[in-house]
Write a protein that holds these residues in place. Sequence first.
Motif, PDB file in Angstrom:
ATOM      1  N   ARG A   3     -12.114  61.106  13.384  1.00 49.82           N
ATOM      2  CA  ARG A   3     -11.978  59.776  13.988  1.00 49.82           C
ATOM      3  C   ARG A   3     -10.639  59.599  14.706  1.00 49.82           C
ATOM      4  O   ARG A   3     -10.437  58.625  15.414  1.00 49.82           O
ATOM      5  N   PHE A   4      -9.749  60.531  14.487  1.00 49.18           N
ATOM      6  CA  PHE A   4      -8.411  60.462  15.086  1.00 49.18           C
ATOM      7  C   PHE A   4      -8.335  61.428  16.265  1.00 49.18           C
ATOM      8  O   PHE A   4      -8.784  62.570  16.171  1.00 49.18           O
ATOM      9  N   SER A   5      -7.739  60.962  17.345  1.00 44.51           N
ATOM     10  CA  SER A   5      -7.482  61.869  18.461  1.00 44.51           C
ATOM     11  C   SER A   5      -6.139  61.514  19.079  1.00 44.51           C
ATOM     12  O   SER A   5      -5.800  60.343  19.229  1.00 44.51           O
ATOM     13  N   ALA A   6      -5.393  62.536  19.415  1.00 45.47           N
ATOM     14  CA  ALA A   6      -4.091  62.340  20.038  1.00 45.47           C
ATOM     15  C   ALA A   6      -4.057  63.130  21.329  1.00 45.47           C
ATOM     16  O   ALA A   6      -4.620  64.220  21.424  1.00 45.47           O
ATOM     17  N   GLU A   7      -3.385  62.540  22.312  1.00 47.50           N
ATOM     18  CA  GLU A   7      -3.258  63.194  23.609  1.00 47.50           C
ATOM     19  C   GLU A   7      -1.838  63.037  24.131  1.00 47.50           C
ATOM     20  O   GLU A   7      -1.140  62.089  23.790  1.00 47.50           O
ATOM     21  N   ARG A   8      -1.490  63.946  24.976  1.00 50.56           N
ATOM     22  CA  ARG A   8      -0.213  63.843  25.694  1.00 50.56           C
ATOM     23  C   ARG A   8      -0.468  64.435  27.082  1.00 50.56           C
ATOM     24  O   ARG A   8      -0.039  65.541  27.388  1.00 50.56           O
ATOM     25  N   PRO A   9      -1.185  63.696  27.925  1.00 51.18           N
ATOM     26  CA  PRO A   9      -1.779  64.259  29.144  1.00 51.18           C
ATOM     27  C   PRO A   9      -0.801  64.873  30.133  1.00 51.18           C
ATOM     28  O   PRO A   9      -1.109  65.866  30.757  1.00 51.18           O
ATOM     29  N   LYS A  10       0.352  64.351  30.302  1.00 53.50           N
ATOM     30  CA  LYS A  10       1.279  64.902  31.297  1.00 53.50           C
ATOM     31  C   LYS A  10       2.566  65.378  30.651  1.00 53.50           C
ATOM     32  O   LYS A  10       3.569  65.567  31.325  1.00 53.50           O
ATOM     33  N   GLU A  44       3.981  61.348   6.481  1.00 59.96           N
ATOM     34  CA  GLU A  44       3.165  62.557   6.419  1.00 59.96           C
ATOM     35  C   GLU A  44       2.859  63.031   7.836  1.00 59.96           C
ATOM     36  O   GLU A  44       2.449  62.234   8.686  1.00 59.96           O
ATOM     37  N   PHE A  45       3.008  64.315   8.061  1.00 53.60           N
ATOM     38  CA  PHE A  45       2.773  64.910   9.371  1.00 53.60           C
ATOM     39  C   PHE A  45       1.306  64.800   9.765  1.00 53.60           C
ATOM     40  O   PHE A  45       0.409  65.061   8.963  1.00 53.60           O
ATOM     41  N   LEU A  46       1.071  64.403  11.019  1.00 53.55           N
ATOM     42  CA  LEU A  46      -0.288  64.346  11.552  1.00 53.55           C
ATOM     43  C   LEU A  46      -0.524  65.412  12.617  1.00 53.55           C
ATOM     44  O   LEU A  46      -1.483  66.176  12.541  1.00 53.55           O
ATOM     45  N   THR A  47       0.346  65.439  13.643  1.00 50.05           N
ATOM     46  CA  THR A  47       0.111  66.363  14.727  1.00 50.05           C
ATOM     47  C   THR A  47       1.381  66.578  15.525  1.00 50.05           C
ATOM     48  O   THR A  47       2.330  65.808  15.428  1.00 50.05           O
ATOM     49  N   TYR A  48       1.366  67.662  16.316  1.00 48.44           N
ATOM     50  CA  TYR A  48       2.552  68.067  17.072  1.00 48.44           C
ATOM     51  C   TYR A  48       2.154  68.543  18.458  1.00 48.44           C
ATOM     52  O   TYR A  48       1.170  69.266  18.614  1.00 48.44           O
ATOM     53  N   PHE A  49       2.913  68.115  19.462  1.00 45.61           N
ATOM     54  CA  PHE A  49       2.720  68.557  20.839  1.00 45.61           C
ATOM     55  C   PHE A  49       3.979  69.262  21.338  1.00 45.61           C
ATOM     56  O   PHE A  49       5.093  68.804  21.079  1.00 45.61           O
ATOM     57  N   GLN A  50       3.772  70.312  22.075  1.00 42.27           N
ATOM     58  CA  GLN A  50       4.854  70.884  22.866  1.00 42.27           C
ATOM     59  C   GLN A  50       4.423  70.747  24.315  1.00 42.27           C
ATOM     60  O   GLN A  50       3.439  71.351  24.736  1.00 42.27           O
ATOM     61  N   GLU A  70       2.338  69.294  26.998  1.00 41.93           N
ATOM     62  CA  GLU A  70       1.028  68.645  26.892  1.00 41.93           C
ATOM     63  C   GLU A  70       0.111  69.323  25.888  1.00 41.93           C
ATOM     64  O   GLU A  70      -0.989  68.841  25.615  1.00 41.93           O
ATOM     65  N   ALA A  71       0.537  70.418  25.330  1.00 46.83           N
ATOM     66  CA  ALA A  71      -0.316  71.187  24.426  1.00 46.83           C
ATOM     67  C   ALA A  71      -0.182  70.706  22.987  1.00 46.83           C
ATOM     68  O   ALA A  71       0.921  70.625  22.442  1.00 46.83           O
ATOM     69  N   GLN A  72      -1.321  70.419  22.379  1.00 42.93           N
ATOM     70  CA  GLN A  72      -1.347  70.037  20.973  1.00 42.93           C
ATOM     71  C   GLN A  72      -1.413  71.308  20.143  1.00 42.93           C
ATOM     72  O   GLN A  72      -2.453  71.975  20.089  1.00 42.93           O
ATOM     73  N   LEU A  73      -0.314  71.659  19.502  1.00 37.90           N
ATOM     74  CA  LEU A  73      -0.200  72.957  18.854  1.00 37.90           C
ATOM     75  C   LEU A  73      -0.567  72.949  17.376  1.00 37.90           C
ATOM     76  O   LEU A  73      -0.852  74.002  16.810  1.00 37.90           O
ATOM     77  N   ASN A 112      10.675  67.656  24.994  1.00 36.98           N
ATOM     78  CA  ASN A 112       9.378  68.254  25.259  1.00 36.98           C
ATOM     79  C   ASN A 112       8.490  68.322  24.018  1.00 36.98           C
ATOM     80  O   ASN A 112       7.316  68.623  24.110  1.00 36.98           O
ATOM     81  N   ARG A 113       9.060  68.013  22.852  1.00 32.68           N
ATOM     82  CA  ARG A 113       8.272  68.065  21.624  1.00 32.68           C
ATOM     83  C   ARG A 113       8.000  66.652  21.128  1.00 32.68           C
ATOM     84  O   ARG A 113       8.886  65.807  21.142  1.00 32.68           O
ATOM     85  N   LEU A 114       6.778  66.432  20.686  1.00 34.68           N
ATOM     86  CA  LEU A 114       6.377  65.104  20.228  1.00 34.68           C
ATOM     87  C   LEU A 114       5.532  65.234  18.978  1.00 34.68           C
ATOM     88  O   LEU A 114       4.688  66.129  18.884  1.00 34.68           O
TER      89      LEU A 114
END
Lengths: 112, 115
Positions: free
Chosen positions: B64-71, B44-50, B52-55, B30-32
């Motif tokens: 200019r960067f966007s990350a998604e985890r829609p489902k 280097e760390f960029l972003t973290y999802f739990q 679908e939520a980008q925490l 569940n973590r990405l």
Amino acid sequence: DAKTTQPTSMDCAEGRAANLPCNHSTISGNEYVYWYRQIHSQGPQYIIHGLKNNETNEMASLIITEDRKSSTLILPHATLRDTAVYYCIVKSSGGSNYKLTFGKGTLLTVNP
Amino acid sequence: DTGVSQDPRHKITKRGQNVTFRCDPISEHNRLYWYRQTLGQGPEFLTYFQNEAQLEKSRLLSDRFSAERPKGSFSTLEIQRTEQGDSAMYLCASSLGTQNTGELFFGEGSRLTVL
């Protein structure tokens, strides 16, 4: 998270034990020591982690000094496939701290 | 193989173009996480999802960067108006929520070259 210091590079003969040191003198009581490695052109691979007791798994052993200010990763019988960059990372476990902070690591070269 | 998979493995683009990378984590994780790695440096760390939520987002993740985890399954990392400084390996990792938060499973990475 506490900072770690590792040698830039090390050599090891195939079949011998590889001992990779790491200093983490500012480590806190709730921080774990993690080791990862990264073979060329691949993603990092988790090896082992520990808090204060020595740990062993199928890949390696982790020896942490009693004061926890340093540790050693031991690959008991190094093979050519163990040539990689080895990262020592200190990180608190759980809570809201999800980041792994990688340094430059140690390039271990296993020679035939 | 049911490890973390990333696509494409290599991408060459011209400055100013948009690029998108996809990451499929290990199915029950569940973590990405997204990391970036430049030559000679550690990731280097960029972003973290739990789910679908980008925490958490690093300050390295510019507008200019966007990350998604829609489902809560696969994730995408988009870079708009690429710059030469964006050339790097983009690594995705996943983990299971019940595991120690330091044990991550990384993919092989997506290497971006901006000309």
